[in-house]
Write a protein that holds these residues in place. Sequence first.
Motif, PDB file in Angstrom:
ATOM      1  N   VAL A  38      -1.978   2.268   3.436  1.00 33.66           N
ATOM      2  CA  VAL A  38      -2.932   3.285   2.812  1.00 33.66           C
ATOM      3  C   VAL A  38      -2.133   4.454   2.250  1.00 33.66           C
ATOM      4  O   VAL A  38      -1.448   4.963   3.094  1.00 33.66           O
ATOM      5  CB  VAL A  38      -4.115   3.758   3.804  1.00 33.66           C
TER       6      VAL A  38
ATOM      7  N   PHE B 164      -6.125   8.896   0.029  1.00 34.50           N
ATOM      8  CA  PHE B 164      -7.549   8.858   0.300  1.00 34.50           C
ATOM      9  C   PHE B 164      -8.377  10.113  -0.329  1.00 34.50           C
ATOM     10  O   PHE B 164      -7.716  11.255  -0.169  1.00 34.50           O
ATOM     11  CB  PHE B 164      -7.734   8.942   1.773  1.00 34.50           C
TER      12      PHE B 164
ATOM     13  N   VAL C 248     -10.151   4.791  -1.769  1.00 41.30           N
ATOM     14  CA  VAL C 248      -8.780   4.176  -0.658  1.00 41.30           C
ATOM     15  C   VAL C 248      -7.691   3.594  -1.430  1.00 41.30           C
ATOM     16  O   VAL C 248      -8.071   2.776  -2.223  1.00 41.30           O
ATOM     17  CB  VAL C 248      -9.124   3.301   0.419  1.00 41.30           C
TER      18      VAL C 248
ATOM     19  N   TRP D 265      -5.261   3.447   8.895  1.00 45.00           N
ATOM     20  CA  TRP D 265      -6.615   3.036   8.806  1.00 45.00           C
ATOM     21  C   TRP D 265      -7.704   3.699   9.603  1.00 45.00           C
ATOM     22  O   TRP D 265      -8.535   4.121   9.361  1.00 45.00           O
ATOM     23  CB  TRP D 265      -6.778   1.448   8.804  1.00 45.00           C
TER      24      TRP D 265
ATOM     25  N   VAL E 299      -8.993   6.749   8.243  1.00 45.04           N
ATOM     26  CA  VAL E 299      -9.985   6.378   6.798  1.00 45.04           C
ATOM     27  C   VAL E 299     -11.073   6.048   7.264  1.00 45.04           C
ATOM     28  O   VAL E 299     -12.217   6.631   7.003  1.00 45.04           O
ATOM     29  CB  VAL E 299      -9.144   5.115   5.945  1.00 45.04           C
TER      30      VAL E 299
END
Length: 242
Positions: A18, A21, A37, A65, A68
């Motif tokens: 990632v 965001f 994302v 993650w 997120v």
Amino acid sequence: MTSHDDLPRPPWQQRIQVGGFNPFSTVDWPGKLAAVVFLRGCPWRCGYCHNPELQTRTGPAPIAWDDVEAQLVRRRGFIDGVVFSGGEPTADRALPDAIARVRELGLAVGLHTGGAYPERLQALLPLLDWVGFDLKTDPGEYQTVTGVAGSGSRAWASASTVAASEVAHEFRLTYHGALVSPAAAQRVAQLSAHLGVEHFALQAFRAEGCEQAWLARDAALPDELVARIAPLFPHFKLRSAS
């Protein structure tokens, strides 16, 4: 006693890259309020890319993650869904697991893709609620935009698969006259209409984030091009750079 936080993360959560965001977006999924994302990695090097920092997967992921997911849980009831973008999100082999997890949270899932991996995209379609498909140019001229031989055949194979699917979708073309000629842009639109695409967006180049400063010059959308493309689609959108 082992706490929940001490439990090992699933392997896919350790692998997923990632790179960014956005908790709230009104523009990444038309008609929806979505979190976005951004996944790292892309096999192409488009000159007008405004997320070049997401092209490579070097080093550890900037965002875990877990972080997120914690934000998504807090926003349930306030957002309609999650859009996976990039980079090219299908480059990340952990994407199917991430999509499944988002669906477990009760959120719809959208995807931004250029179609670089047709087989992966085809496998993902049953898991998706919407696809934003980014076309680059006429199939035979893709390498002039992406810098990668064979990218045109892969992209248009993906485009055909998305257009034939039952998944809601929007095709869009970012125009810059130095990379995409008016004739090529018109052919993209005609081919899209031939595939049965109904939602099509013609987008002006955005200089923000682009590493090629010279592209900020002469980036206007020709009015005559807009006039030729708009009638081809029941739902046409013109997106300016502002």
